[in-house]
Design an enzyme around this catalytic site. Structure first.
Site, PDB file in Angstrom:
ATOM      1  CD  GLU A   1      -2.958   5.461   6.868  1.00  0.00           C
ATOM      2  OE1 GLU A   1      -2.901   5.521   5.624  1.00  0.00           O
ATOM      3  OE2 GLU A   1      -2.038   4.986   7.566  1.00  0.00           O
TER       4      GLU A   1
ATOM      5  CB  SER B   1       5.309  -1.927  12.103  1.00  0.00           C
ATOM      6  OG  SER B   1       4.893  -0.590  12.400  1.00  0.00           O
TER       7      SER B   1
ATOM      8  CD  GLU C   1      -3.268  -2.661   7.475  1.00  0.00           C
ATOM      9  OE1 GLU C   1      -2.169  -2.906   7.008  1.00  0.00           O
ATOM     10  OE2 GLU C   1      -3.892  -1.619   7.241  1.00  0.00           O
TER      11      GLU C   1
ATOM     12  CG  ASN D   1      -1.712   1.228   1.419  1.00  0.00           C
ATOM     13  OD1 ASN D   1      -1.768   2.083   0.534  1.00  0.00           O
ATOM     14  ND2 ASN D   1      -2.367   1.354   2.578  1.00  0.00           N
TER      15      ASN D   1
HETATM   16  P1  PGA Z   1       2.984   0.268   7.635  1.00  0.00           P
HETATM   17  O1  PGA Z   1       1.491   0.468   7.089  1.00  0.00           O
HETATM   18  O2  PGA Z   1       3.512  -1.009   7.015  1.00  0.00           O
HETATM   19  O3  PGA Z   1       3.723   1.487   7.149  1.00  0.00           O
HETATM   20  O4  PGA Z   1       2.900   0.171   9.098  1.00  0.00           O
HETATM   21  C1  PGA Z   1       0.635  -0.626   6.963  1.00  0.00           C
HETATM   22  C2  PGA Z   1      -0.664  -0.185   6.344  1.00  0.00           C
HETATM   23  O5  PGA Z   1      -1.163   0.892   6.672  1.00  0.00           O
HETATM   24  O6  PGA Z   1      -1.233  -0.919   5.508  1.00  0.00           O
END
Ligand code: PGA
Length: 254
Positions: A101, A213, A169, A9
């Site tokens: 988000e 992460s 997530e 993503n």
């Molecule tokens: P990140 O984001 O790997 O930067 O923690 C994961 C995501 O929002 O899909």
């Protein structure tokens, strides 16, 4: 068992030059990760340019491309929005819906996420439905209840193991460098699969991705966990070398 899916993503990152550079870098390493499925969701503006570059490199059949969000309607007076059909029209095969988000910045409810996931299915896309608890919810011991509510409320009608993927997530793990304990991830994935089983025929082969992460350094441990069928990768998907290293760490499945 299904092949592992490593989904990237890019969020609101990347210009056309990045698509060109990333496609070239992916082409250099993709042969070594034939045991996993790869998908990248660039910003909408790059779906088509990235597809073209993947074609030029001869890897368009190895790296799927998708959207990060879609509107529930086919078309209409929705300034700034993009429909699932538009993503499919550009050669996209997947779309992420309900990312935290989106849920936070755009006030998306489970009902809205469900409608978007149904739009994805209508357009022939695979819906990647995101769920996850906030830090306060985890501290309050509400994680499994939140996940059950989100899965029950967000899964599209007509979901099958082929057209729907769930991404777990934890909101507090996204972009923070923090991850839940391995036991907590296994517990969350089992709970998600159990709730999904109420809404779908068979969930043994339902892909449930872990996201938050994921990095080359922790991918092998996370991807080996029971019930983890892949990863949704944000920051570390922006560099093909890291994305491919995560894919390389995934277990091979039939
Ligand atoms: P990140 O984001 O790997 O930067 O923690 C994961 C995501 O929002 O899909």
């Amino acid at each position: 068992m299904n092949k592992v899916l490593i989904a990237g993503n890019w969020k609101m990152n990347g210009l056309t030059g990045d698509a060109t550079r990333e496609a070239a870098a992916l082409a250099d390493g993709v042969a070594e990760v034939a045991h996993v499925l790869l998908m990248i969701a660039p910003p909408t503006t790059l779906i088509h340019p990235l597809r073209i570059k993947l074609f030029e490199r001869g890897i368009a059949d190895r790296v799927a491309v998708g959207g990060q969000d879609c509107h529930a309607e086919v078309n209409g007076a929705h300034t700034g929005d993009v429909s699932a059909e538009m993503i499919a029209d550009l050669g996209g095969s997947h779309v992420i819906v309900g990312h935290s988000e989106r849920r936070t910045d755009h006030g998306e409810s489970d009902a809205m996420v469900k409608a978007k996931a149904e739009a994805a299915l209508r357009a022939g896309l695979v819906a990647i439905v995101c769920v996850g608890e906030t830090e306060a919810e985890r501290r309050g011991g509400e994680t499994l209840a939140v996940l059950a509510r989100q899965v029950a409320g967000s899964l599209p009608e007509g979901a099958t193991v082929k057209n729907t993927v769930i991404a777990y997530e934890p909101v507090w793990a996204i972009g923070t460098g923090l991850t839940p304990s391995t036991d907590d991830i296994v517990e969350a994935h089992a709970a998600i699969r159990a709730t999904a089983a109420d809404r779908m025929d068979a969930t043994d082969n339902l892909r449930i991705l872990y996201g938050g992460s994921v990095k080359p350094g922790n991918a092998a441990e996370l991807l080996a966990l029971d019930g983890v069928d892949g990863a949704l990768v944000g920051g570390a998907s922006l560099k093909a070398a890291d994305f491919l290293a995560i894919a390389a760490a995934a277990p091979a499945r039939a």
